[in-house]
Design a protein around this motif. Structure first.
Motif, PDB file in Angstrom:
ATOM      1  N   TYR A  72       0.850  -1.189   0.000  1.00 16.94           N
ATOM      2  CA  TYR A  72       0.000   0.000   0.000  1.00 16.94           C
ATOM      3  C   TYR A  72       0.883   1.235   0.000  1.00 16.94           C
ATOM      4  O   TYR A  72       2.003   1.215   0.506  1.00 16.94           O
ATOM      5  N   GLN A  73       0.366   2.303  -0.571  1.00 13.37           N
ATOM      6  CA  GLN A  73       1.029   3.597  -0.589  1.00 13.37           C
ATOM      7  C   GLN A  73       0.166   4.578   0.203  1.00 13.37           C
ATOM      8  O   GLN A  73      -1.043   4.394   0.311  1.00 13.37           O
ATOM      9  N   PHE A  74       0.778   5.621   0.711  1.00 13.64           N
ATOM     10  CA  PHE A  74       0.074   6.628   1.496  1.00 13.64           C
ATOM     11  C   PHE A  74       0.218   7.979   0.812  1.00 13.64           C
ATOM     12  O   PHE A  74       1.319   8.353   0.412  1.00 13.64           O
ATOM     13  N   THR A  78      -5.105  16.903  -2.024  1.00 12.63           N
ATOM     14  CA  THR A  78      -5.978  18.075  -1.992  1.00 12.63           C
ATOM     15  C   THR A  78      -7.004  17.874  -3.089  1.00 12.63           C
ATOM     16  O   THR A  78      -6.654  17.826  -4.270  1.00 12.63           O
ATOM     17  N   THR A  79      -8.260  17.717  -2.710  1.00 10.40           N
ATOM     18  CA  THR A  79      -9.318  17.428  -3.681  1.00 10.40           C
ATOM     19  C   THR A  79      -9.679  18.678  -4.482  1.00 10.40           C
ATOM     20  O   THR A  79      -9.246  19.780  -4.161  1.00 10.40           O
ATOM     21  N   ALA A  80     -10.503  18.488  -5.506  1.00 15.15           N
ATOM     22  CA  ALA A  80     -10.957  19.605  -6.336  1.00 15.15           C
ATOM     23  C   ALA A  80     -11.769  20.604  -5.521  1.00 15.15           C
ATOM     24  O   ALA A  80     -11.864  21.776  -5.883  1.00 15.15           O
ATOM     25  N   ASP A  81     -12.353  20.147  -4.403  1.00 16.46           N
ATOM     26  CA  ASP A  81     -13.102  21.028  -3.502  1.00 16.46           C
ATOM     27  C   ASP A  81     -12.201  21.696  -2.471  1.00 16.46           C
ATOM     28  O   ASP A  81     -12.681  22.270  -1.502  1.00 16.46           O
ATOM     29  N   ASN A  82     -10.875  21.555  -2.651  1.00 18.19           N
ATOM     30  CA  ASN A  82      -9.860  22.141  -1.778  1.00 18.19           C
ATOM     31  C   ASN A  82      -9.896  21.568  -0.359  1.00 18.19           C
ATOM     32  O   ASN A  82      -9.639  22.269   0.611  1.00 18.19           O
ATOM     33  N   MET A  83     -10.233  20.300  -0.248  1.00 18.96           N
ATOM     34  CA  MET A  83     -10.225  19.600   1.037  1.00 18.96           C
ATOM     35  C   MET A  83      -9.005  18.683   1.072  1.00 18.96           C
ATOM     36  O   MET A  83      -8.716  17.995   0.086  1.00 18.96           O
ATOM     37  N   LYS A  84      -8.290  18.672   2.184  1.00 16.73           N
ATOM     38  CA  LYS A  84      -7.111  17.816   2.311  1.00 16.73           C
ATOM     39  C   LYS A  84      -7.514  16.502   2.974  1.00 16.73           C
ATOM     40  O   LYS A  84      -8.126  16.510   4.041  1.00 16.73           O
ATOM     41  N   ILE A  85      -7.149  15.395   2.326  1.00 17.83           N
ATOM     42  CA  ILE A  85      -7.467  14.069   2.860  1.00 17.83           C
ATOM     43  C   ILE A  85      -6.218  13.201   2.845  1.00 17.83           C
ATOM     44  O   ILE A  85      -5.241  13.496   2.158  1.00 17.83           O
ATOM     45  N   PHE A  86      -6.278  12.127   3.601  1.00 13.39           N
ATOM     46  CA  PHE A  86      -5.223  11.126   3.656  1.00 13.39           C
ATOM     47  C   PHE A  86      -5.768   9.879   2.985  1.00 13.39           C
ATOM     48  O   PHE A  86      -6.834   9.385   3.348  1.00 13.39           O
ATOM     49  N   LEU A  87      -5.053   9.370   1.971  1.00 16.01           N
ATOM     50  CA  LEU A  87      -5.516   8.224   1.194  1.00 16.01           C
ATOM     51  C   LEU A  87      -4.538   7.069   1.306  1.00 16.01           C
ATOM     52  O   LEU A  87      -3.328   7.261   1.166  1.00 16.01           O
ATOM     53  N   ILE A  88      -5.077   5.880   1.537  1.00 13.79           N
ATOM     54  CA  ILE A  88      -4.299   4.648   1.559  1.00 13.79           C
ATOM     55  C   ILE A  88      -4.720   3.870   0.323  1.00 13.79           C
ATOM     56  O   ILE A  88      -5.897   3.576   0.145  1.00 13.79           O
ATOM     57  N   SER A  89      -3.754   3.536  -0.552  1.00 12.30           N
ATOM     58  CA  SER A  89      -4.091   2.896  -1.814  1.00 12.30           C
ATOM     59  C   SER A  89      -2.968   1.978  -2.269  1.00 12.30           C
ATOM     60  O   SER A  89      -1.804   2.205  -1.943  1.00 12.30           O
ATOM     61  N   ARG A  90      -3.311   0.954  -3.057  1.00 11.59           N
ATOM     62  CA  ARG A  90      -2.293   0.091  -3.649  1.00 11.59           C
ATOM     63  C   ARG A  90      -1.804   0.654  -4.976  1.00 11.59           C
ATOM     64  O   ARG A  90      -0.854   0.144  -5.546  1.00 11.59           O
TER      65      ARG A  90
END
Length: 128
Positions: A72-74, A78-90
């Protein structure tokens, strides 16, 4: 446990994406060096118990080193709505162009895990 999490998606390409894999290394090295300096096993368990409680209660990031074993990668996104999120994905993400996440599971309001299989995983399963 991810089957108990609600579904979500990001349909618009994000504005910005940064890899966050290396930002946790100093914390885990710190825990390792603390364990080297503890004289007794009881003290070690006490210190790690307190560290676990602080880490669990803060829930700042859901970084788990076991995820690295499963490739997994971390990412900080920053989304198009200018919200910052943390994503865990392969997925190994190199560009934000046409990047969408149709199959996410929400861990909390700012942390998501991508349950869509990465292209390499699909290729491996087709060859088996």
């Amino acid at each position: 446990m991810k089957k108990f999490l609600s579904y979500d998606s990001i349909e618009k390409p994000p504005l910005n994406i940064e890899q966050a894999n290396n930002s946790f290394l100093p914390s885990y090295l710190g825990y390792f060096f603390v364990s080297l300096s503890v004289p007794t096993t009881e003290t070690l368990w006490f210190i790690y118990g307190i560290l676990f409680i602080f880490t669990f209660c803060s829930q700042a990031m859901y970084f788990n080193p076991i995820f690295l074993v499963f490739r997994y990668q971390f990412y900080n996104i920053t989304t198009a709505d200018n919200m910052k999120i943390f994503l865990i994905s392969r997925k190994e993400i190199k560009t934000t162009k046409e990047l969408v996440f149709p199959m996410l599971r929400r861990i909390n309001n700012f942390t998501f895990i991508d349950v869509e299989r990465a292209k390499e995983d699909n290729d491996e399963s087709c060859n088996s």
